[in-house]
Design a protein around this motif. Structure first.
Motif, PDB file in Angstrom:
ATOM      1  N   THR A 164     -20.471  -9.061  44.910  1.00 31.92           N
ATOM      2  CA  THR A 164     -19.168  -9.698  44.968  1.00 31.92           C
ATOM      3  C   THR A 164     -18.904 -10.549  43.731  1.00 31.92           C
ATOM      4  O   THR A 164     -17.759 -10.657  43.301  1.00 31.92           O
ATOM      5  CB  THR A 164     -19.043 -10.566  46.227  1.00 31.92           C
ATOM      6  N   ALA A 165     -19.932 -11.142  43.152  1.00 30.12           N
ATOM      7  CA  ALA A 165     -19.731 -11.922  41.937  1.00 30.12           C
ATOM      8  C   ALA A 165     -19.294 -11.011  40.801  1.00 30.12           C
ATOM      9  O   ALA A 165     -18.429 -11.371  39.996  1.00 30.12           O
ATOM     10  CB  ALA A 165     -21.016 -12.664  41.568  1.00 30.12           C
ATOM     11  N   GLN A 206     -17.607  -8.207  41.157  1.00 29.61           N
ATOM     12  CA  GLN A 206     -16.234  -7.804  41.430  1.00 29.61           C
ATOM     13  C   GLN A 206     -15.265  -8.924  41.073  1.00 29.61           C
ATOM     14  O   GLN A 206     -14.193  -8.666  40.525  1.00 29.61           O
ATOM     15  CB  GLN A 206     -16.081  -7.423  42.897  1.00 29.61           C
ATOM     16  N   ARG A 207     -15.642 -10.154  41.369  1.00 28.92           N
ATOM     17  CA  ARG A 207     -14.789 -11.291  41.033  1.00 28.92           C
ATOM     18  C   ARG A 207     -14.636 -11.418  39.517  1.00 28.92           C
ATOM     19  O   ARG A 207     -13.538 -11.646  39.008  1.00 28.92           O
ATOM     20  CB  ARG A 207     -15.393 -12.575  41.612  1.00 28.92           C
ATOM     21  N   ARG A 249     -12.347  -8.657  38.276  1.00 27.16           N
ATOM     22  CA  ARG A 249     -10.955  -8.961  38.581  1.00 27.16           C
ATOM     23  C   ARG A 249     -10.407 -10.009  37.618  1.00 27.16           C
ATOM     24  O   ARG A 249      -9.297  -9.884  37.107  1.00 27.16           O
ATOM     25  CB  ARG A 249     -10.840  -9.461  40.022  1.00 27.16           C
ATOM     26  N   ARG A 250     -11.216 -11.029  37.332  1.00 22.71           N
ATOM     27  CA  ARG A 250     -10.802 -12.068  36.393  1.00 22.71           C
ATOM     28  C   ARG A 250     -10.600 -11.478  34.997  1.00 22.71           C
ATOM     29  O   ARG A 250      -9.618 -11.790  34.313  1.00 22.71           O
ATOM     30  CB  ARG A 250     -11.855 -13.177  36.346  1.00 22.71           C
TER      31      ARG A 250
END
Length: 145
Positions: free
Chosen positions: A32-33, A35-36, A39-40
């Motif tokens: 998830t990190a 993916q974050r 996205r950023r």
């Protein structure tokens, strides 16, 4: 070398046990990190793309072709970064995260044999729109929008 059916089954059992035993650690393995961060990176690339459009328009308004070319290069580079960061998580996160989340839980990303379709090996017939309409009807009938 692909894993055998037995090895795949054992690995999936261990993955399910990991999720049940330590869900926080399993959540960390999902990436998830990553993916974050992707996205950023895509959002920043979008902002830089808008800046490139402004520079390109400035080059058109002020008759300086070099400024327009620089704006275009900025737009091209930012679009490339945005597209590569928005790829599907399992293809982008495969080296750093060994598992990907599916509806049933985790599954192996690499190393397994391809699963056969239960409908046989026949190719789908009909045009693209006919297949999409049939898929939409199946989803609507089953209630799985």
């Amino acid at each position: 070398m692909p894993l055998s059916e037995e090895e795949l089954r054992l690995l999936e059992q261990m993955e399910r046990a990991l999720v049940e035993e330590d869900p926080k650690f399993a959540h960390t393995l999902r990436g998830t990190a990553f993916q974050r961060a992707a996205r950023r990176r895509a959002v920043v690339a979008g902002l830089v793309f808008a800046l490139g459009v402004a520079i390109l328009m400035t080059g058109v308004i002020v008759p300086l072709p070099v400024v327009g070319v620089v704006g275009f290069v900025i737009m091209l580079a930012s679009a490339t970064i945005a597209v590569t960061s928005l790829r599907t998580p399992q293809t982008a996160a495969a080296p750093s995260a060994p598992f990907r989340e599916t509806r049933q839980g985790f599954s192996v990303v690499d190393g397994g044999r391809k699963r056969r379709r239960s409908g046989g090996t026949a190719k789908p017939s009909g045009s693209f729109t006919e297949r999409m309409e049939a898929r939409w009807r199946r989803r609507r009938d089953s209630g799985g929008y």
